[in-house]
Design an enzyme around this catalytic site. Structure first.
Site, PDB file in Angstrom:
ATOM      1  N   CYS A  40       7.682   9.637  -6.680  1.00 67.51           N
ATOM      2  CA  CYS A  40       7.567  10.874  -5.896  1.00 67.51           C
ATOM      3  C   CYS A  40       8.240  12.040  -6.612  1.00 67.51           C
ATOM      4  O   CYS A  40       8.054  13.187  -6.215  1.00 67.51           O
ATOM      5  CB  CYS A  40       8.171  10.708  -4.499  1.00 67.51           C
ATOM      6  SG  CYS A  40       9.925  10.349  -4.505  1.00 67.51           S
ATOM      7  N   CYS A  46      12.513  14.787  -0.244  1.00 69.66           N
ATOM      8  CA  CYS A  46      11.939  14.861   1.092  1.00 69.66           C
ATOM      9  C   CYS A  46      13.040  14.889   2.158  1.00 69.66           C
ATOM     10  O   CYS A  46      14.221  14.687   1.864  1.00 69.66           O
ATOM     11  CB  CYS A  46      11.030  13.658   1.310  1.00 69.66           C
ATOM     12  SG  CYS A  46      11.955  12.139   1.504  1.00 69.66           S
ATOM     13  N   CYS A 103      13.663   6.186   0.234  1.00 68.50           N
ATOM     14  CA  CYS A 103      14.444   7.420   0.149  1.00 68.50           C
ATOM     15  C   CYS A 103      15.938   7.098   0.316  1.00 68.50           C
ATOM     16  O   CYS A 103      16.788   7.709  -0.330  1.00 68.50           O
ATOM     17  CB  CYS A 103      13.992   8.418   1.210  1.00 68.50           C
ATOM     18  SG  CYS A 103      12.199   8.594   1.326  1.00 68.50           S
TER      19      CYS A 103
HETATM   20 FE1  FES Z   1      10.653  10.426  -2.497  1.00 70.45          FE
HETATM   21 FE2  FES Z   1      11.582  10.442  -0.027  1.00 70.45          FE
HETATM   22  S1  FES Z   1       9.502  10.623  -0.667  1.00 70.45           S
HETATM   23  S2  FES Z   1      12.690  10.205  -1.869  1.00 70.45           S
END
Ligand code: FES
Length: 171
Positions: A35, A60, A104
């Protein structure tokens, strides 16, 4: 039912211990290769205690809430507590995260561990290398959850939405 708990929303909206720490003696930065989110933890360690901790997270809402909660959980605690903090403990303290957002909270665990390792390296402290497996365990493939991020943002005040948009734009 809300996707995110009250605690997640609270720590996202009012994150604790945000910022840089110029006199930190342990700094850890980790990223999720999938991500692209990045988390940095600063520790001020004295007498084997976490005297102070701060974080910067470019990620996020769940990553921000996880870092905030993780710093609260280790502040003032023995260094051994920081080292043994798990993402499970962070998630439980947040009253849960959606399954696809659990990674996360792993970033928080890894960033703290990286900061402790940095402290050990700086101070020439002996440690068991197996405590610090090579970074990258958070790089597992995962769904970034765009649709759920959108749902997350729906609940937010305008100023927080703007902050989130700026964070995303800066990535
Ligand atoms: Fe990458 Fe939360 S979507 S750390």
């Amino acid at each position: 039912m809300a996707l995110y708990s009250e605690k997640v929303m609270d720590h996202f909206r009012n994150p604790r211990n945000v910022g840089e720490m110029p006199d930190a003696n342990g700094v850890g930065e980790v990223g999720n290769a999938v991500c692209g989110d990045i988390m940095k933890i600063y520790l001020k360690i004295e007498d084997d205690l976490v005297k102070d901790v701060k974080f910067e997270t470019f990620g996020c809402g769940s990553a921000i809430a996880s870092s905030s909660m993780a710093t609260e959980l280790i502040k003032g605690k023995p260094l051994s507590d920081a080292l043994s903090l798990t993402n499970k403990a962070v998630t439980e303290a947040l009253d849960g995260l959606p399954p696809h957002k659990l990674h996360c909270s792993v970033l928080a665990e890894e960033a703290i561990r990286a900061a402790v390792k940095d402290y050990y390296d700086r101070t020439g402290t002996d440690y068991d290398p197996s405590l610090f497996p090579e970074e990258g365990s958070c790089a597992h493939s995962h769904d970034h959850g765009e649709s759920d991020d959108a749902a997350f943002e729906l609940d937010l005040p305008e100023d927080v939405k703007e902050q989130l948009a700026q964070i995303k734009a800066a990535q």
